[in-house]
Design an enzyme around this catalytic site. Structure first.
Site, PDB file in Angstrom:
ATOM      1  N   CYS A  89      13.046   0.131   3.444  1.00 27.55           N
ATOM      2  CA  CYS A  89      12.335  -0.569   2.114  1.00 27.55           C
ATOM      3  C   CYS A  89      13.317  -1.415   1.586  1.00 27.55           C
ATOM      4  O   CYS A  89      12.552  -2.615   0.923  1.00 27.55           O
ATOM      5  CB  CYS A  89      12.146   0.290   1.044  1.00 27.55           C
ATOM      6  SG  CYS A  89      11.006   2.094   1.914  1.00 27.55           S
ATOM      7  N   HIS A 336       2.301  -0.631  -0.268  1.00 26.87           N
ATOM      8  CA  HIS A 336       4.038   0.029   0.586  1.00 26.87           C
ATOM      9  C   HIS A 336       4.185  -0.972   1.702  1.00 26.87           C
ATOM     10  O   HIS A 336       4.902  -0.111   2.733  1.00 26.87           O
ATOM     11  CB  HIS A 336       4.550   1.151   0.459  1.00 26.87           C
ATOM     12  CG  HIS A 336       5.996   0.955   0.791  1.00 26.87           C
ATOM     13  ND1 HIS A 336       6.773  -0.184   0.595  1.00 26.87           N
ATOM     14  CD2 HIS A 336       7.250   1.833   0.505  1.00 26.87           C
ATOM     15  CE1 HIS A 336       8.143   0.175   1.468  1.00 26.87           C
ATOM     16  NE2 HIS A 336       7.869   1.660   0.821  1.00 26.87           N
TER      17      HIS A 336
END
Length: 386
Positions: A89, A336
């Site tokens: 991430c 995401h």
């Protein structure tokens, strides 16, 4: 490092973000990134051969150096080197920090940096047989930490965090509702700057919607208990998208009269792989201390919302002002795309500064982007107007 050089973000762009299997599912990660790189060079009004390096984050690719593929698709000179990095991430934000460090070290004057991800087109993963006659074994994700470290499913870790901090399903849903409301309000301004290379690329984030508390609470629990559990409303959906910035040395930006955001500093930290969501807290505190700042000095904070519970716990631990948090909406409202998400935070900050109406306040503004990653990694960056 040359202490007199600083990196300046002079352009920032992203695609719309679309849920997995949605409007961007026909594009590979490098195909998503290429039009972003093109748009950044055009925005900065510089020749393609002024770019010294391309650095892109990506987490789900199967090799091939997507940054190089994207650079060639964007018609950058063949001589421009390209680097793909994977810190899950954190990848998109770490790519920007890496580009800034190249500039600060004097190794480059102009860098394209960001992240790209296609959940929809990611390779199917299988482990090779270890002996003749055995079959390949499919798997969803690689290990993020080896034994004896904990390597929890991230949803389960976020659910435990909700219990630890007393974050009920209702509280998490209200947080997600606010994220969607901010994103809906900001959409008309944001969408003016989305990159849409052709008619097949959407002009809006596909997941953003009006979310009421009743609908949110009806979503089934996907992890955790009934009282503190996580649902589809409070977990950022898997998504496709790309984002990037064009970085220049402050000398080059001044010579070309390019306004933007000066990067005051960045910080990467590792922490407990078993409790990954809170690692950015240490990164943020270390960076603010290094810059002799406090959270009160920040007029805006872009915090990754992989899970409502993770974002809420980070907000609590850093005493972040909700009125300054994710002003244009967060990942709960858009999705995401792992390798791109950190870069999207920086693009969002660029948009926050672009839309500030009070020139005096804008000139004094400082802002932070903050993200966590699987395996116990966290990254933070602080910028100010240049």
């Amino acid at each position: 490092m040359n202490e007199h050089r600083r990196a300046v973000i002079v352009a920032a762009r992203r695609t719309a973000v679309a849920p997995r299997g949605g409007a961007l599912s026909h594009l590979q990660a490098d195909e998503l990134a290429a039009p972003v790189l093109k748009a950044l060079v055009k925005d900065a009004a510089i020749p393609l051969d002024r770019v010294d390096h391309v650095v892109l984050g990506n987490a789900l690719y199967g090799g091939g150096n997507p940054a190089r593929l994207a650079a060639l698709r964007a018609s950058l000179p063949e001589s421009v080197p390209s680097l793909t990095l994977d810190t899950q991430c954190c990848s998109g934000l770490d790519a920007i920090l890496t580009g800034a460090q190249l500039i600060e070290a004097g190794a480059a004057d102009c860098v394209l940096a960001g992240g790209t991800e296609s959940f929809s087109r990611a390779p199917i993963r299988m482990r090779r047989p270890t002996a003749s006659g055995e079959k390949a074994v499919p798997y969803d994700r690689p290990a993020f930490a080896p034994p004896p470290f904990e390597d929890p499913d991230l949803s389960k870790a976020a659910a435990k965090l909700a219990v630890r901090y007393g974050l009920t399903r209702k509280a998490q849903t209200l947080f997600a509702q606010t994220s969607h409301a901010k994103a809906l309000s900001a959409a008309p301004k944001l969408e003016q700057h989305f990159v849409s290379d052709n008619a097949l690329m959407p002009g809006r984030d596909g997941f953003t919607r009006p979310l009421n508390i009743q609908t949110g609470l009806r979503a089934p629990v996907l992890a955790g208990t009934e009282e503190f559990g996580l649902s589809a409303a409070t977990i950022a959906c898997e998504a496709d998208g790309a984002a990037g910035v064009l970085l220049m040395s402050d000398q080059m930006a001044s010579a070309l009269s390019c306004p933007g955001l000066r990067i005051l500093g960045g910080m990467r930290r590792g922490g407990d792989p078993g409790d990954p969501a809170l690692v950015p807290v240490a990164a943020a505190k270390a960076l603010l201390s290094k810059l002799n700042m406090t959270v009160a000095d920040l007029t805006a904070v872009e915090l990754m919302e992989a899970y409502a519970s993770q974002a809420m716990a980070t907000q609590e631990d850093l005493s972040l002002d909700p009125a300054r948090l994710n002003l244009l909406g967060g990942a709960l409202a858009r999705g995401h795309p792992i390798g791109a998400s950190g870069a999207i935070l920086v693009v969002q900050l660029f948009e926050v500064f672009r839309t500030q109406k009070n020139a005096t306040e804008a000139a004094q503004s400082r802002a932070m982007a903050l993200i966590a990653a699987a395996g116990g990694l966290g990254s933070a960056m602080v910028v100010e107007r240049f």
